[in-house]
Each structure stands twice: as C-alpha cells, then as structure tokens.
Design a protein around this motif. Structure first.
Motif, mmCIF file in Angstrom:
data_model
loop_
_atom_site.group_PDB
_atom_site.id
_atom_site.type_symbol
_atom_site.label_atom_id
_atom_site.label_comp_id
_atom_site.label_asym_id
_atom_site.label_seq_id
_atom_site.Cartn_x
_atom_site.Cartn_y
_atom_site.Cartn_z
ATOM 1 N N ARG A 199 27.996 38.840 3.979
ATOM 2 C CA ARG A 199 27.312 40.205 4.425
ATOM 3 C C ARG A 199 26.140 40.566 3.313
ATOM 4 O O ARG A 199 25.484 41.572 3.397
ATOM 5 N N GLY A 200 25.976 39.699 2.473
ATOM 6 C CA GLY A 200 24.627 39.624 1.545
ATOM 7 C C GLY A 200 25.116 39.999 -0.020
ATOM 8 O O GLY A 200 24.093 40.339 -0.617
ATOM 9 N N VAL A 201 26.133 39.723 -0.504
ATOM 10 C CA VAL A 201 26.729 40.165 -1.625
ATOM 11 C C VAL A 201 27.321 38.994 -2.355
ATOM 12 O O VAL A 201 28.120 38.536 -2.028
ATOM 13 N N LYS A 202 26.676 38.732 -3.502
ATOM 14 C CA LYS A 202 27.103 37.501 -4.059
ATOM 15 C C LYS A 202 27.348 37.971 -5.465
ATOM 16 O O LYS A 202 26.700 38.210 -6.543
ATOM 17 N N PHE A 203 28.748 37.443 -6.269
ATOM 18 C CA PHE A 203 29.258 37.798 -7.566
ATOM 19 C C PHE A 203 29.138 36.459 -8.054
ATOM 20 O O PHE A 203 29.645 35.377 -7.556
ATOM 21 N N GLU A 204 28.783 36.448 -9.366
ATOM 22 C CA GLU A 204 28.782 35.342 -10.114
ATOM 23 C C GLU A 204 29.335 35.707 -11.705
ATOM 24 O O GLU A 204 28.847 36.753 -12.300
ATOM 25 N N ALA A 205 30.034 34.807 -12.251
ATOM 26 C CA ALA A 205 30.667 35.014 -13.546
ATOM 27 C C ALA A 205 30.602 33.743 -14.171
ATOM 28 O O ALA A 205 31.344 32.750 -13.640
ATOM 29 N N THR A 206 30.093 33.394 -15.122
ATOM 30 C CA THR A 206 30.007 31.957 -15.788
ATOM 31 C C THR A 206 30.383 32.151 -17.439
ATOM 32 O O THR A 206 29.957 32.930 -18.023
ATOM 33 N N TYR A 207 31.454 31.259 -17.952
ATOM 34 C CA TYR A 207 31.689 31.562 -19.573
ATOM 35 C C TYR A 207 31.562 30.069 -20.001
ATOM 36 O O TYR A 207 31.666 29.214 -19.482
ATOM 37 N N THR A 208 30.517 30.232 -21.217
ATOM 38 C CA THR A 208 30.290 28.922 -21.931
ATOM 39 C C THR A 208 30.686 29.304 -23.311
ATOM 40 O O THR A 208 30.175 30.325 -24.059
#
Length: 440
Positions: free
Chosen positions: A55-64
């Motif tokens: 539907r056009g919604v993208k969540f991203e979470a990255t831990y470094t």
C-alpha cells in the motif's frame, strides 16, 4: 541558503509531478520465510508488513554496533563502543494517493557509546563511520520526485551528501569513516559538511542520460551545525552560506570486460567559517575542491556452471581508488587526500555473500599548517596521516552481518605531539574491532 530557493524548488516539483511516467518497482523486500532466509529479523508481523509495503508504507530499522580496542600506540590504551539505531519511514505516494513518481522519507538516528578516535587514538580519519557524540537526531527528511521513466529525480528537504557523492561501492565495506565521506571533507568543511550524523536543508537533482552517462548536483546549507550546534538536527539552518557539489559518472565495462564506474566532481562552500590554519584570529570566506573516483570489478569466477541452479553464486574481485584536492593552503588542514583498496566477494567456498577486503588512505597536511608547527617550535611538524584496514564481513543471514576488522593508524593527527611529551609524535596505533549489524 535562501528559503526562496527551497520554496521555488517545491513549487517546481508540484508543477511537473503529473509529467512523470510510471516508475519501475524496486525489488520488494522478502519479509516472509524462515529466520535464516527472510530479509528482516522481526519478519512479516503476521502479514501486516507486506500489506503495508504493497500500500506504499515501508518501515526500516537497522542497528549497528562497533566494539573496538586500542591494543597499542595512540594516546592511551582503552576500549570503545559505538552504537547506532537508525529508523526510516518511506511513503510511496504513487501507491498511497496516485501521485506518480512521488515519495516522502523521514529518518532518525539514536547514537550511543563513544569511539576511540578523539580521546584514545587522536587521529583525523575516524575509526568508525558511526562514531559520533551521544544524541538522538532527526535524520534525512525529504520529498522526492522522479520523472521521465525514472531518469530524472529531485529531492528537497534535509539531506546528506555522503550517501550520494564521492561514493565507491567497493569502499563501502570498510568501517573507517574516511572510506565513505573522505577525511579531507570531514576535516576541512564546517561541521564536517552534510554528512552523517548532520543532514542539512538542501536540494539534490540527478539525471541519467543513458545506461552509461549520468550527472548529479546539489546545494546545501553551508554549515549543518548552524549557530547553535544543532544537537538534534531540528534547527534547519538556512543562512550559513552555500555548499554546492556536482558529479558526472560514466559506467563502463572497462579494460577487464567487467562492470565499473569512473566519476569526477567538485564542490565549493561560501560560508565565512574557514579559520586560517596558521594565523590566529583570521577567518576566510569560501573553499573548494575537486575529486575523482574509480570503482571497477576486475575478475569474476564461479557461478553459472550448474545450469540446474537458478541462483548460481559468483565470486568477484573489485578495486577502487579516490583522490580529493583542496588547493587553498591557508584554510585547509588537509590539502590532498587519496585512498585505494580491494575486496573479494565469496572468497571462502560456501560463503558466497561474505566479503573480505584491504584498503589504505593517505591525508596530507597542508603547507601552511606545517609552517604553523615550525612557527611554534619545539613540536613535531605534522606531515600526513595514513590508515590501513583489513575487514571480513560474514553475512550469516540477510538481516545479520558480523564483521571483524583491524586498523593501523600511522602518525595520528598527521603527527600531533604527545600531550605528556610535546617534542614527540603520538605513537602509531593498532585497533582491533568487531561490527554487528542487524536489520529489524
């Protein structure tokens, strides 16, 4: 930078938005599947994540996280840790509201720990590219419009330059920050320039003429910190001069018949914030530099041998080299810089996605800075700083990478004096570290 510039760009985008042709879909992330094959640790959230993406919604979470130890040399032996949680939200306006080619992005940084560079090593070329003061910061926030079958794009908002310009994919393996945003720019520009962790208001445009030639350019506020340090990136400074940068790129199969790219570019900064490196109390207005990048795959082997395997693994050897020159000696601590290195993908049998590499960087101290040392007398005359890194990135799953690395720093600070004995230089430093990266 004038608010009128940003406003005019926004109006122009709105005017031409309807002219954009349908853009090609990006590769959709694979949230489903078992723990070792899906793209993210937390999976598909019961199917909700895939539905949101569609539907056009993208969540991203990255831990470094980077754990490092100074095992010899430098200012004092110690251990360091830098942690970065990076969040991102992308809204595809074509899917959400039918706005062809439109996109909105907002990101955030949560930075913890402290690295080794400032107080333990004393070097200019920062050990880790996530090392920064503890803070919660707003990241990039922008509106993006693509047109003409995605060949043209424009972004307006709070932007970074280090993810777009002077970029080498091969150099992207390495942990030291100089192999991303070159140390000359991070050292000479006010507040390090528009680079992590301080995006700043700007406008970026890019155009692909064909499969080989492309060009991009951008203007940003001249000092991301502004007047008040901007600790959370919420000040949005607009009156600190202008930082402008442009780059042309040519993709080629080169002499090796393998993919590669050659880039050339330059930047200028009009801010009145360049302190004279020799004369106390003297400040200069403006600075500029030119640069070049070569990134080339020179060999590929394996893969394609088993016609029954639909996803054959290919190993490859790639090399890179970059150079930056800043001619104005009186306002630049570093007047020229270059780096080079290689990496090998799939070096170990059965580890097709692992990457091993070695790289080195050289930052030369400007003539006027060296004259300042001679004027002082009794202290070493700085000459240059070098860093060498060996790194191995083990991709254990699409969402998990572990990366041991080693760095050797020659003449930290370009040859800065030891605090306890100013007549002698800081000792060459050896750092061992381990990076963990998790995509949630």
């Amino acid at each position: 930078m004038s608010k009128r510039v940003v406003a005019a760009a926004a109006v122009a985008i709105s005017f031409v938005a309807g002219a954009g042709a349908a853009r090609a879909e990006d590769d959709a992330p694979s949230y489903a599947g078992d723990l070792l094959t899906r793209d993210s640790l937390t999976g598909d959230w019961g199917g909700a994540r895939t539905k949101l993406y569609e539907r056009g919604v993208k969540f991203e979470a990255t831990y470094t996280g980077d754990a490092s130890t100074l095992v010899s040399g430098g200012l004092r032996r110690d251990e360091g840790f830098s942690g970065l949680l990076q969040l991102g939200l992308t809204l595809d306006l074509e899917k959400l509201v039918g706005w062809t080619g439109g996109e909105v992005y907002a990101g955030a940084y949560f930075i913890r720990g402290h690295g080794l560079s400032t107080y333990e090593v004393g070097n200019l070329l920062t050990i880790s590219n996530i090392e920064a003061d503890r803070a919660n910061r707003l990241g990039e926030v922008y509106f993006k419009q693509t047109l003409f079958d995605d060949r043209f794009s424009i972004r307006v908002g709070q932007l970074l330059a280090d993810s777009e310009f002077v970029v080498s994919d091969t150099a992207g393996l390495f942990v030291n920050s100089t192999f991303g945003w070159p140390g000359l720019m991070g050292t000479n520009l006010p507040s390090g320039g528009p680079a992590y962790p301080v995006p700043t208001p700007g406008v970026h445009v890019a155009y692909e003429f064909n499969d080989a030639w492309s060009v991009q350019a951008a203007i940003y506020n001249g000092d991301p910190a502004g007047h008040n340090v901007n600790p959370h990136n919420l000040d949005f400074p607009l009156h600190e001069g202008v930082f402008g940068i442009g780059e042309v790129a040519y993709k080629t199969d080169g002499v090796f018949g393998k993919p590669g790219v050659i880039k050339a570019g330059g930047w200028f900064n009009t801010a009145n914030k360049f302190d004279d490196v020799r004369l106390s109390g003297v400040t200069h207005g403006g600075d500029y530099a030119v640069y070049g990048v070569i990134d080339q795959t020179v060999a590929e082997w394996g893969g394609g041998q088993d016609l029954k395997d639909p996803t054959p693994s290919t190993s490859s050897l790639s090399v890179f080299a970059r150079a930056v020159f800043a001619p104005q000696q009186n306002r630049n601590l570093i007047d020229y810089y270059f780096d080079a290195g290689f990496n090998v993908k799939g070096l170990i049998a059965g580890r097709a996605d692992d990457v091993f590499g070695i790289a080195g960087a050289y930052a030369h101290i400007s003539r006027d800075a060296q004259r300042a040392d001679r004027d002082d007398g009794g202290v070493p005359v700085r000459s240059s700083e070098m860093v060498f890194e060996a790194s191995y990135k083990a991709q254990l799953a699409p969402w998990l990478a572990l990366q041991p690395f080693a760095q050797y720093v020659v003449r930290p600070g370009g040859g800065d004096p030891r605090p306890a004995d100013p007549s002698r230089r800081i000792k060459n430093a050896t750092v061992l570290g381990f990076r963990t990266q998790v995509e949630f």
